[in-house]
Design an enzyme around this catalytic site. Sequence first.
Site, PDB file in Angstrom:
ATOM      1  N   ASN A 105       2.257  -2.598  21.820  1.00  0.00           N
ATOM      2  CA  ASN A 105       3.360  -2.873  20.847  1.00  0.00           C
ATOM      3  C   ASN A 105       3.842  -4.203  20.199  1.00  0.00           C
ATOM      4  O   ASN A 105       4.243  -4.487  18.642  1.00  0.00           O
ATOM      5  CB  ASN A 105       4.363  -1.830  21.349  1.00  0.00           C
ATOM      6  CG  ASN A 105       4.728  -1.248  21.753  1.00  0.00           C
ATOM      7  OD1 ASN A 105       3.756  -0.330  21.263  1.00  0.00           O
ATOM      8  ND2 ASN A 105       5.421  -0.058  22.360  1.00  0.00           N
ATOM      9  N   HIS A 156      16.258  -2.731 -29.005  1.00  0.00           N
ATOM     10  CA  HIS A 156      16.040  -1.459 -28.983  1.00  0.00           C
ATOM     11  C   HIS A 156      15.420  -1.532 -29.328  1.00  0.00           C
ATOM     12  O   HIS A 156      14.681  -0.076 -29.996  1.00  0.00           O
ATOM     13  CB  HIS A 156      17.423  -1.515 -29.730  1.00  0.00           C
ATOM     14  CG  HIS A 156      18.711  -1.016 -29.032  1.00  0.00           C
ATOM     15  ND1 HIS A 156      19.785  -0.706 -29.049  1.00  0.00           N
ATOM     16  CD2 HIS A 156      19.306  -2.791 -29.649  1.00  0.00           C
ATOM     17  CE1 HIS A 156      20.875  -1.057 -28.751  1.00  0.00           C
ATOM     18  NE2 HIS A 156      20.505  -2.843 -29.388  1.00  0.00           N
ATOM     19  N   SER A 175     -12.767   6.496 -26.268  1.00  0.00           N
ATOM     20  CA  SER A 175     -12.505   7.966 -26.219  1.00  0.00           C
ATOM     21  C   SER A 175     -14.048   9.127 -26.412  1.00  0.00           C
ATOM     22  O   SER A 175     -15.003   8.861 -27.173  1.00  0.00           O
ATOM     23  CB  SER A 175     -11.939   9.257 -27.686  1.00  0.00           C
ATOM     24  OG  SER A 175     -12.000   9.898 -27.972  1.00  0.00           O
ATOM     25  N   LYS A 218     -11.324   5.490 -31.948  1.00  0.00           N
ATOM     26  CA  LYS A 218     -10.556   4.816 -30.288  1.00  0.00           C
ATOM     27  C   LYS A 218     -11.118   4.112 -29.516  1.00  0.00           C
ATOM     28  O   LYS A 218     -12.235   3.759 -28.996  1.00  0.00           O
ATOM     29  CB  LYS A 218     -10.135   6.051 -29.425  1.00  0.00           C
ATOM     30  CG  LYS A 218      -9.153   7.463 -29.973  1.00  0.00           C
ATOM     31  CD  LYS A 218      -7.723   6.762 -30.024  1.00  0.00           C
ATOM     32  CE  LYS A 218      -6.924   6.569 -29.094  1.00  0.00           C
ATOM     33  NZ  LYS A 218      -6.815   8.009 -28.489  1.00  0.00           N
ATOM     34  N   ASN A 252      -8.832   2.435 -26.538  1.00  0.00           N
ATOM     35  CA  ASN A 252      -8.064   2.596 -25.749  1.00  0.00           C
ATOM     36  C   ASN A 252      -7.574   1.228 -24.441  1.00  0.00           C
ATOM     37  O   ASN A 252      -8.294   0.860 -24.100  1.00  0.00           O
ATOM     38  CB  ASN A 252      -8.041   3.973 -24.737  1.00  0.00           C
ATOM     39  CG  ASN A 252      -8.017   5.601 -25.745  1.00  0.00           C
ATOM     40  OD1 ASN A 252      -7.587   5.322 -27.035  1.00  0.00           O
ATOM     41  ND2 ASN A 252      -9.419   6.358 -25.267  1.00  0.00           N
ATOM     42  N   GLU A 272      -2.700   0.238 -19.212  1.00  0.00           N
ATOM     43  CA  GLU A 272      -2.501   1.390 -18.729  1.00  0.00           C
ATOM     44  C   GLU A 272      -2.104   2.005 -17.753  1.00  0.00           C
ATOM     45  O   GLU A 272      -1.446   1.966 -16.861  1.00  0.00           O
ATOM     46  CB  GLU A 272      -2.952   2.643 -19.238  1.00  0.00           C
ATOM     47  CG  GLU A 272      -2.878   2.560 -20.525  1.00  0.00           C
ATOM     48  CD  GLU A 272      -3.376   3.795 -21.566  1.00  0.00           C
ATOM     49  OE1 GLU A 272      -3.337   4.946 -21.830  1.00  0.00           O
ATOM     50  OE2 GLU A 272      -4.810   3.427 -21.944  1.00  0.00           O
ATOM     51  N   TYR A 330       9.687   0.863  20.065  1.00  0.00           N
ATOM     52  CA  TYR A 330       8.622   1.042  19.271  1.00  0.00           C
ATOM     53  C   TYR A 330       8.429   2.847  19.567  1.00  0.00           C
ATOM     54  O   TYR A 330       9.228   3.243  19.885  1.00  0.00           O
ATOM     55  CB  TYR A 330       7.293   0.774  19.880  1.00  0.00           C
ATOM     56  CG  TYR A 330       6.037   1.078  19.542  1.00  0.00           C
ATOM     57  CD1 TYR A 330       5.570   0.203  17.720  1.00  0.00           C
ATOM     58  CD2 TYR A 330       4.888   2.567  19.636  1.00  0.00           C
ATOM     59  CE1 TYR A 330       4.467   1.045  17.194  1.00  0.00           C
ATOM     60  CE2 TYR A 330       4.253   3.053  18.976  1.00  0.00           C
ATOM     61  CZ  TYR A 330       3.433   2.397  17.875  1.00  0.00           C
ATOM     62  OH  TYR A 330       2.411   2.854  16.855  1.00  0.00           O
ATOM     63  N   GLN A 384       2.975   3.295  12.936  1.00  0.00           N
ATOM     64  CA  GLN A 384       1.585   3.452  12.919  1.00  0.00           C
ATOM     65  C   GLN A 384       1.564   4.090  11.648  1.00  0.00           C
ATOM     66  O   GLN A 384       0.719   3.282  10.890  1.00  0.00           O
ATOM     67  CB  GLN A 384       0.508   3.951  13.908  1.00  0.00           C
ATOM     68  CG  GLN A 384      -0.445   3.977  13.493  1.00  0.00           C
ATOM     69  CD  GLN A 384      -1.600   5.217  15.054  1.00  0.00           C
ATOM     70  OE1 GLN A 384      -1.331   4.778  16.139  1.00  0.00           O
ATOM     71  NE2 GLN A 384      -2.276   6.286  14.250  1.00  0.00           N
TER      72      GLN A 384
HETATM   73  N1  ARG Z   1      -1.800   1.817  16.266  1.00  0.00           N
HETATM   74  C1  ARG Z   1      -0.473   1.484  16.453  1.00  0.00           C
HETATM   75  C2  ARG Z   1      -0.179   1.265  15.517  1.00  0.00           C
HETATM   76  O1  ARG Z   1      -0.510   0.547  14.331  1.00  0.00           O
HETATM   77  C3  ARG Z   1      -0.522   0.516  18.017  1.00  0.00           C
HETATM   78  C4  ARG Z   1      -0.656   0.831  19.249  1.00  0.00           C
HETATM   79  C5  ARG Z   1       0.876   1.073  19.892  1.00  0.00           C
HETATM   80  N2  ARG Z   1       0.851   2.284  20.733  1.00  0.00           N
HETATM   81  C6  ARG Z   1       1.177   3.206  21.444  1.00  0.00           C
HETATM   82  N3  ARG Z   1       1.190   4.190  22.202  1.00  0.00           N
HETATM   83  N4  ARG Z   1       1.782   2.334  22.344  1.00  0.00           N
HETATM   84  O2  ARG Z   1       0.985   1.310  15.746  1.00  0.00           O
END
Ligand code: ARG
Length: 438
Positions: free
Chosen positions: A109, A154, A275, A281, A283, A288, A315, A320
């Site tokens: 984490n 405008h 085109s 054309k 473009n 774009e 967390y 993720q």
């Molecule tokens: N791959 C996870 C992420 O990108 C990080 C791992 C955390 N995983 C966990 N089981 N606490 O967030």
Amino acid sequence: MKLWGGRFLGKESRLMEEFNSSLHVDKVLYKQDIRGSIAHLKMLVRQNLLTNEEGERLINGLVSLLKDIEEGKLKIEGIYEDIHSFIEINLVDRVGEVGKKLHTARSRNDQVAVDTKLYAKEKAFEIINDIKDLMDTIKTVADANEALMPGYTHLQAAQVITFKHHIMAYYYMLERDIKRILNAIEIMNESPLGCCALAGTTFEIDREYTALELGFKKPVENFLDGVSDRDYIIELISAFSIIMMHLSRLSEELIIWSSQEFKFVEMDDAYTTGSSIMPQKKNPDAAELIRGKTGRVYGALISILTLMKGLPLAYNKDMQEDKEQFFDAIVTVQKSIIMMKEVIATLKINKGNMLESIKKGFLNATEIADYLVNKGLEFRNAHKISGQIVVYCEKNNKLIEDLNITEFKMFSDLFEMDIYDFIAYDNIISKGIKIKMK
Ligand code: ARG
């Protein structure tokens, strides 16, 4: 291929393994992951949590992994959960059991939090440099093109400006974009490493040391905040969204100016396409596409705001999902800035058509009113007379500057011969734009 498993009796399903894996996305973090691990190892040795010898073997192992990845000898692929698992498992393969000491006093984490922050900072500085290059290009093209141009409100021709003044407006937008990114970097510049899973650790670690070693100002104050903060991603994508909004407005103008109806500019063949059916054309695809990709970056912003809004501390695996959008936004904004730089650098500006458009648009009507005010008339009355002159010109198919003095005097006795100099396009520009532009 896993970093866990002790408490499981059953096997993870193949479906779940695939669903859970983020390696295909977070593999770009390999460098930051190794850098973070090396800082962590140095700290463990300093704190006597690892011996010198163990630290050295682990760091050498990580350095050799980095080298092999960069030389293409080790491919980041396979059924690993994420880049952190990939690096750690490959390290253990290489250095043996001692490799399993790497994760002492750390959680994935805080690991993923620090890796992503390092990556974000690096990319943010790269993007600042990309913007600076685009700004330099705009400035060069602006300085070479002081040609008169109609300015719009405008999308109706309004007053005379120069092409330089118009394009330089984007220069200042980009200058603010850089300030926004620098501000985001300043706010995010604290290290989450050492927060561990959410509650810190019983080991005597030194978070101050790893923070400075990794180039952060200091460690974060709060462990839960440290591992679950994704504000900086949202803030950077906000800044990217504003950049894209600016590039999209410029794209829109380039597209309009390239049209048959305007023909103020011509984009280089290198950045336009043809085109398959209409042979004539050409473009303005590059512009774009930038305009189109803007929506993609906005999407990433909304996606991550939504991702985070209901998450309890600290967390959660939901997080993720931040990376795919974030990384895509980084690539999109970088490519768009670089593409815009090329488009601007090779742009042809058609002075003649811009001047023609100025004349047809009666863009000195405001100065007719100003002239009368200088002669003592109230502005509102002067405005009315100027409007009547425009109607007269339209009816008789004439330009204001082509009226003879008798015609002018039909509208007011205040008109004298000096009116012609006063409303000449070169002169009305010099009163405002050129002075302000230094
Ligand atoms: N791959 C996870 C992420 O990108 C990080 C791992 C955390 N995983 C966990 N089981 N606490 O967030």
